[in-house]
Design a protein around this motif. Sequence first.
Motif, PDB file in Angstrom:
ATOM      1  N   GLY A 137       0.660  -1.121  -0.223  1.00  0.00           N
ATOM      2  CA  GLY A 137       0.049  -0.264  -0.100  1.00  0.00           C
ATOM      3  C   GLY A 137       0.611   1.276  -0.023  1.00  0.00           C
ATOM      4  N   LYS A 138       2.068   1.260  -0.292  1.00  0.00           N
ATOM      5  CA  LYS A 138       2.878   2.664  -0.217  1.00  0.00           C
ATOM      6  C   LYS A 138       2.579   2.977  -1.635  1.00  0.00           C
ATOM      7  CE  LYS A 138       6.354   2.072   3.249  1.00  0.00           C
ATOM      8  NZ  LYS A 138       7.845   1.855   3.525  1.00  0.00           N
ATOM      9  N   THR A 139       2.198   4.282  -1.725  1.00  0.00           N
ATOM     10  CA  THR A 139       2.322   4.757  -3.314  1.00  0.00           C
ATOM     11  C   THR A 139       2.735   6.152  -3.283  1.00  0.00           C
ATOM     12  OG1 THR A 139       0.163   6.097  -2.911  1.00  0.00           O
ATOM     13  CG2 THR A 139      -0.214   3.653  -3.317  1.00  0.00           C
ATOM     14  N   LEU A 227       0.974   0.739   8.546  1.00  0.00           N
ATOM     15  CA  LEU A 227       1.530   2.220   8.594  1.00  0.00           C
ATOM     16  C   LEU A 227       3.053   2.418   8.895  1.00  0.00           C
ATOM     17  CD1 LEU A 227      -1.715   4.064   9.917  1.00  0.00           C
ATOM     18  CD2 LEU A 227      -0.953   3.593   7.332  1.00  0.00           C
ATOM     19  N   GLU A 228       3.612   1.259   9.043  1.00  0.00           N
ATOM     20  CA  GLU A 228       5.050   1.090   9.228  1.00  0.00           C
ATOM     21  C   GLU A 228       5.716   1.828  10.569  1.00  0.00           C
ATOM     22  OE1 GLU A 228       7.568   2.685   6.167  1.00  0.00           O
ATOM     23  OE2 GLU A 228       9.307   1.942   6.804  1.00  0.00           O
ATOM     24  N   LYS A 229       4.728   1.632  11.589  1.00  0.00           N
ATOM     25  CA  LYS A 229       4.900   2.271  12.882  1.00  0.00           C
ATOM     26  C   LYS A 229       5.952   1.112  13.750  1.00  0.00           C
ATOM     27  CE  LYS A 229       1.740   5.294  12.738  1.00  0.00           C
ATOM     28  NZ  LYS A 229       2.025   6.607  12.332  1.00  0.00           N
ATOM     29  N   ILE A 231       6.892  -3.158  13.377  1.00  0.00           N
ATOM     30  CA  ILE A 231       7.790  -4.299  12.538  1.00  0.00           C
ATOM     31  C   ILE A 231       8.120  -4.185  11.098  1.00  0.00           C
ATOM     32  CG2 ILE A 231       5.608  -5.770  12.222  1.00  0.00           C
ATOM     33  CD1 ILE A 231       7.507  -8.188  12.862  1.00  0.00           C
ATOM     34  N   ARG A 232       7.198  -3.217  10.430  1.00  0.00           N
ATOM     35  CA  ARG A 232       7.436  -3.000   8.977  1.00  0.00           C
ATOM     36  C   ARG A 232       8.819  -2.308   8.820  1.00  0.00           C
ATOM     37  NH1 ARG A 232       3.342  -1.162   4.472  1.00  0.00           N
ATOM     38  NH2 ARG A 232       4.747  -0.913   2.636  1.00  0.00           N
ATOM     39  N   LYS A 233       9.117  -1.619   9.805  1.00  0.00           N
ATOM     40  CA  LYS A 233      10.380  -1.030   9.710  1.00  0.00           C
ATOM     41  C   LYS A 233      11.606  -2.137   9.534  1.00  0.00           C
ATOM     42  CE  LYS A 233       9.367   2.934  12.417  1.00  0.00           C
ATOM     43  NZ  LYS A 233       9.468   3.866  13.998  1.00  0.00           N
ATOM     44  N   ASN A 234      11.559  -3.385   9.952  1.00  0.00           N
ATOM     45  CA  ASN A 234      12.400  -4.336   9.662  1.00  0.00           C
ATOM     46  C   ASN A 234      12.865  -4.427   8.234  1.00  0.00           C
ATOM     47  OD1 ASN A 234      12.472  -4.820  12.221  1.00  0.00           O
ATOM     48  ND2 ASN A 234      11.655  -6.818  12.190  1.00  0.00           N
ATOM     49  N   LEU A 235      11.934  -3.965   7.295  1.00  0.00           N
ATOM     50  CA  LEU A 235      12.096  -4.007   5.809  1.00  0.00           C
ATOM     51  C   LEU A 235      12.906  -3.049   5.453  1.00  0.00           C
ATOM     52  CD1 LEU A 235       8.389  -4.430   4.533  1.00  0.00           C
ATOM     53  CD2 LEU A 235      10.067  -6.233   4.776  1.00  0.00           C
ATOM     54  N   ASN A 236      13.394  -2.256   6.181  1.00  0.00           N
ATOM     55  CA  ASN A 236      14.313  -1.407   5.772  1.00  0.00           C
ATOM     56  C   ASN A 236      15.860  -1.686   6.072  1.00  0.00           C
ATOM     57  OD1 ASN A 236      12.504   0.662   5.099  1.00  0.00           O
ATOM     58  ND2 ASN A 236      12.300   1.305   7.335  1.00  0.00           N
TER      59      ASN A 236
HETATM   60  N1  GLY Z   1       9.847  -1.464   0.663  1.00  0.00           N
HETATM   61  C1  GLY Z   1       9.521  -1.234   1.963  1.00  0.00           C
HETATM   62  C2  GLY Z   1       8.172  -1.232   2.483  1.00  0.00           C
HETATM   63  O1  GLY Z   1       7.273  -1.522   1.765  1.00  0.00           O
HETATM   64  O2  GLY Z   1       8.070  -0.969   3.799  1.00  0.00           O
END
Ligand code: GLY
Length: 359
Positions: A137-139, A227-229, A231-236
Motif C-alpha cells: 500500500g505504499k504509493t 503504516l510502518e509504526k 515491525i514493518r521498519k524491519n524491511l528497511n
Molecule cells: N519497501 C519497504 C516497504 O514496503 O515498507
Amino acid sequence: MNIPLVLDAEPVSYIIGNDALEKSANKFNKYKRIIVITDENVEKFCLHVFKQKLPLINIDGVITIKSGEEHKTINQLTYIWNELTRLNADRDDLIVNLGGGVVTDIGGMAAATFKRGLVFINYPTTLLGMVDAAIGGKTGIDFEGFKNQVGLFVAPKCVIIDPVFLHTLEDVQWQSGFAEVLKYGLIMDKELWQKLEGIKYNEVVDWNMVIIKAARDKIDIVRCDILEKGIRKNLNFGHTVGHSLESFYLKSANPVTHGMAIAAGMICESWLSSKIFNIECTKLNTIVDMIDKNFNRFDFTTDDIPGIMQLMRQDKKVRENKHNFSLLRKLGKAVHEIEVDDKLIIQSLEFYVNRKSCD
Ligand code: GLY
C-alpha cells in the motif's frame, strides 16, 4: 514444489504463483469499466500477455506513462489525472496498474486521489514489484530530488503476482529484485536464505517458489503493520546506507539500480549488526560472500564517505540527528530502531571499500 497458489486476506486479496493471471478473472466483475495504467515498455512486452490470459476482460482505456524512476514525477501524475478526466473515469470504474514499482506507485496514487479514490488492482511485472513494491500500500512520487517524497498509504483491492511476466526482464532487473529476495532471507526467512545460499540470481531454477515465499514474507509483515509504526521498519534493513548510495550514484554517468544499492547497504549493515549484536565472523562472511557473488562492489573510495554520510542525514528515518537502523540480531531475525553513531557507520563503509573480511 507444490505450494498453494492462492492466498486470501481481507481487505487486500492476493493471488500468487503460476496461473495467477487466469485466476484473477473474477476480480473484474463488479466494475463498469476497466482502465489500465502502464508504461511504454510494459505496454510493448506485457500488455498482450495480460489480454491473452484474460480474454473476456474488456479494456476501456490504456494510460501509458514513460518508463523509469526518473519519470515518477508530478508531471506524470498530472498526465494520468488528465487522461482519467478525458476518459470520464469515475468510482464505478476499476484501475489496473500493470507494471513495475514506478507504475504501481504512481498509478496507485493517481487512482487513490482521482475523484477521492478509485479502486485499483496491482499486476506487478518485475521481480522487484512482485516481491516488494506492489505489496503493502505504499504509493507516491519523487519530488524535488527526493525519492517517494509525496504519497499516501492506500491498499489496492488485490495484488496479482504471476511470474509469467518475468521472461521480459533484463538481467539487471532480475538482479535488482534479487537483492530484496535476499533481504527477506536475512531479516525473517532463514529457510529461504538456505535455499538460495551459494546460488547466483541467474541460476535460480524455481522462481515460482522464490516469489511465493518472498511475497508472503512481505505480506506477513505489512498485515501486522501497514503504516510502518513498528515491525514493518524491519524491511528497511540495508536501505539506510543503500538509499544514500543510490542518491550518491544518481547523478553519475552510471546510475545504479535500487537492488545494487541495497546489496551494498546490506553488506555495511550486516557488518554493523555483527558489531552491535556480536554476530560471529563466519556468519558475517557467509552473508557478505553471498552478496558479493551476486553484485559487483561499487567503486567509491574512502574520500567519498563524507559525501555519502551527508546524503544519509537527509534520510526520512533520521530523527533528532540520530541514525535509526534496522539490523540483524542474527541471520533470519531483524530488529528495528537501533541507534548507530556516525563513527560506526563510517567504519562499516570502510569495511565495504577495503573489502575486509571479518576475522
Ligand atoms: N519497501 C519497504 C516497504 O514496503 O515498507
